[in-house]
Scaffold this active site. Sequence first.
Site, short mmCIF file in Angstrom:
data_model
loop_
_atom_site.label_atom_id
_atom_site.label_comp_id
_atom_site.label_asym_id
_atom_site.label_seq_id
_atom_site.Cartn_x
_atom_site.Cartn_y
_atom_site.Cartn_z
CD GLU A 12 -2.17 -1.33 2.62
OE1 GLU A 12 -3.92 -1.06 2.44
OE2 GLU A 12 -2.43 -2.52 3.46
CB SER A 138 -5.00 -1.79 0.39
OG SER A 138 -5.61 -0.96 1.16
CE1 TYR A 204 -6.76 3.54 -0.92
CE2 TYR A 204 -6.58 0.78 -1.85
CZ TYR A 204 -6.62 1.72 -0.57
OH TYR A 204 -6.58 1.64 0.76
NE ARG A 243 -12.97 2.39 6.50
CZ ARG A 243 -11.66 1.51 5.76
NH1 ARG A 243 -10.96 2.29 5.21
NH2 ARG A 243 -11.87 0.53 4.91
CG ASP A 245 -14.10 -1.88 6.90
OD1 ASP A 245 -14.06 -0.94 6.82
OD2 ASP A 245 -12.68 -2.24 5.94
CD GLU A 258 -9.58 -6.12 6.61
OE1 GLU A 258 -9.55 -7.02 6.00
OE2 GLU A 258 -9.24 -4.67 5.25
CG ASN A 260 -8.37 -0.34 7.72
OD1 ASN A 260 -8.15 -1.27 7.05
ND2 ASN A 260 -9.67 -0.74 7.22
N GLY A 264 -7.14 5.08 5.24
CA GLY A 264 -6.82 5.99 4.09
C GLY A 264 -6.59 7.30 4.17
#
Length: 293
Positions: A12, A138, A204, A243, A245, A258, A260, A264
């Site tokens: 990433e 990602s 992305y 974050r 998900d 998951e 984070n 991002g």
Amino acid sequence: MIAVLMGGNSAEREVSLNSGNAVYDALKNQGVECFKFNWHGNNLAKLWVQDFDKAFIVLHGRGGEDGYIQRQLEQHNIAYTGSNAIASQQCMNKATTKDIWQQHNLPLSSSILVKVGQQTPNINFPLPWAVKPILEGSSVGISKVETTEALNKALELAWQYDEIALVEQWIEGSEYTVAILNGKPLPVIQIKINQGFYDYESKYLSNDTQYLCPCGLSNADEKELQKIAMQAFTAMGAKTWGRVDFILDRDNTPYLLEINTVPGMTSHSLMPMAAQAQGISFDALVLAILNNE
């Protein structure tokens, strides 16, 4: 003086550079003294000779989210943003994360771990399956497996990134994400993609991926997701920002995917989008993360 740490040597890297530049610009806009540090994985000696009080970590994936950089900073007695080394390491490892969440009775899909070279065990939950390396972010190295014959190829791909692969039941449904800032959940975002699943390209590169905020859920369902996200975040010992998900199946039953710990911060990113929906500008978001308030 703030060091904005970006780059790294994970899959990433490019996303991190974009995120880091955006954070640097936001700090500069607000008169915060800062400099960019483009980490390549082996040039940390150049960081330690700089004079700075705190690091703003915008490194995604291995090295940045797995506790490594956090440990280096701790050893040099330098403050930094986000979760500590132990929490970062646990959150980065999908298998550890699922274990901890299971202990807290949080909603998860069925899964098993398969180590490289190990004979594939019998899988007692129905197809399709998601196969992913346990230490990449990602959606790197993830496959959707629709037949048992396709499993080996998916495992080979996952093993290119890590020697342990997670095989979990694929939940058909809609993806949602809950960003968390300083102990409070931000508005939920629904992620709508045209085809396939929310992979690296959808995240992305694609302009076709839609992000809905308001997310389209009822007020009660949105609050429930935010509540589970906070429980999941707290269970992992995560701090300041992150974050969580989810996927909601067709009956609107939520399953955690998951967490984070360094989300991002690019133009396509979900954390700034959720903050904006709460009336928090990008510059204000960056400052809130920096100051832990």
